[in-house]
Design an enzyme around this catalytic site. Structure first.
Site, PDB file in Angstrom:
ATOM      1  N   CYS A   1       4.109 -19.612 -49.019  1.00 55.64           N
ATOM      2  CA  CYS A   1       3.732 -19.435 -47.604  1.00 55.64           C
ATOM      3  C   CYS A   1       4.568 -18.317 -46.967  1.00 55.64           C
ATOM      4  O   CYS A   1       5.762 -18.488 -46.721  1.00 55.64           O
ATOM      5  CB  CYS A   1       3.936 -20.749 -46.862  1.00 55.64           C
ATOM      6  SG  CYS A   1       3.749 -20.629 -45.074  1.00 55.64           S
TER       7      CYS A   1
ATOM      8  N   CYS B  39       6.099 -19.258 -43.613  1.00 55.25           N
ATOM      9  CA  CYS B  39       7.244 -20.157 -43.789  1.00 55.25           C
ATOM     10  C   CYS B  39       8.505 -19.348 -44.078  1.00 55.25           C
ATOM     11  O   CYS B  39       9.575 -19.610 -43.513  1.00 55.25           O
ATOM     12  CB  CYS B  39       6.987 -21.141 -44.930  1.00 55.25           C
ATOM     13  SG  CYS B  39       5.534 -22.189 -44.700  1.00 55.25           S
TER      14      CYS B  39
END
Length: 142
Positions: free
Chosen positions: A67, A70
């Site tokens: 991600c 993230c």
């Protein structure tokens, strides 16, 4: 044929020189730039016990290695001094990798990443924050 091999070799050498000259272009450099002083746990049950002992809520960061947002939160948001201070003072911190903990991710319906869930010491949801947050946006919600 020799010109072809020499051309390919020259391109490979150029790519190596660029990679060594600009290491920030590689994913590995991105992961090691995090300088956050936050102490993240990985066990939610242990965090609930600590939250009861310290009278704090729990801040759970559901993330994945793949991600990009993230990683951006780790690099830009969680390293902000005001964010670090507020999270440290008010929460027990837990990072949950959704790929390693699919049952927990499903239990808290963390289907879009990043997802941050604020829980009480019994594991009940108080607030949910979905998607990338700048330091200012996260501070407004925590």
């Amino acid at each position: 044929m020799d010109k072809y091999i020499i051309g390919i070799s020259a391109i490979l050498v150029a790519l190596v020189v660029v990679a060594l000259t600009f290491p920030g272009l590689t994913d590995n450099e991105t992961e090691t730039n995090t300088t956050s002083s936050l102490k993240w746990g990985t066990d939610l049950n242990q965090a609930m016990q600590e939250a009861k002992n310290t009278d704090k809520n729990i801040f759970v960061d559901f993330h994945a290695d793949w991600c990009s947002y993230c990683k951006q939160m780790d690099e830009e948001t969680y390293t902000d001094p005001q964010v670090e201070e507020k999270l440290t003072q008010n929460y027990v911190l837990v990072k949950v990798n959704v790929d390693d903990n699919p049952d927990l991710s499903s239990q808290y319906q963390a289907y879009s990443l990043p997802t941050m869930v604020i829980l009480d010491s019994d594991g009940n949801e108080i607030n949910r924050i979905i998607g990338y947050q700048t330091p200012e946006q996260l501070l407004d919600q925590i």
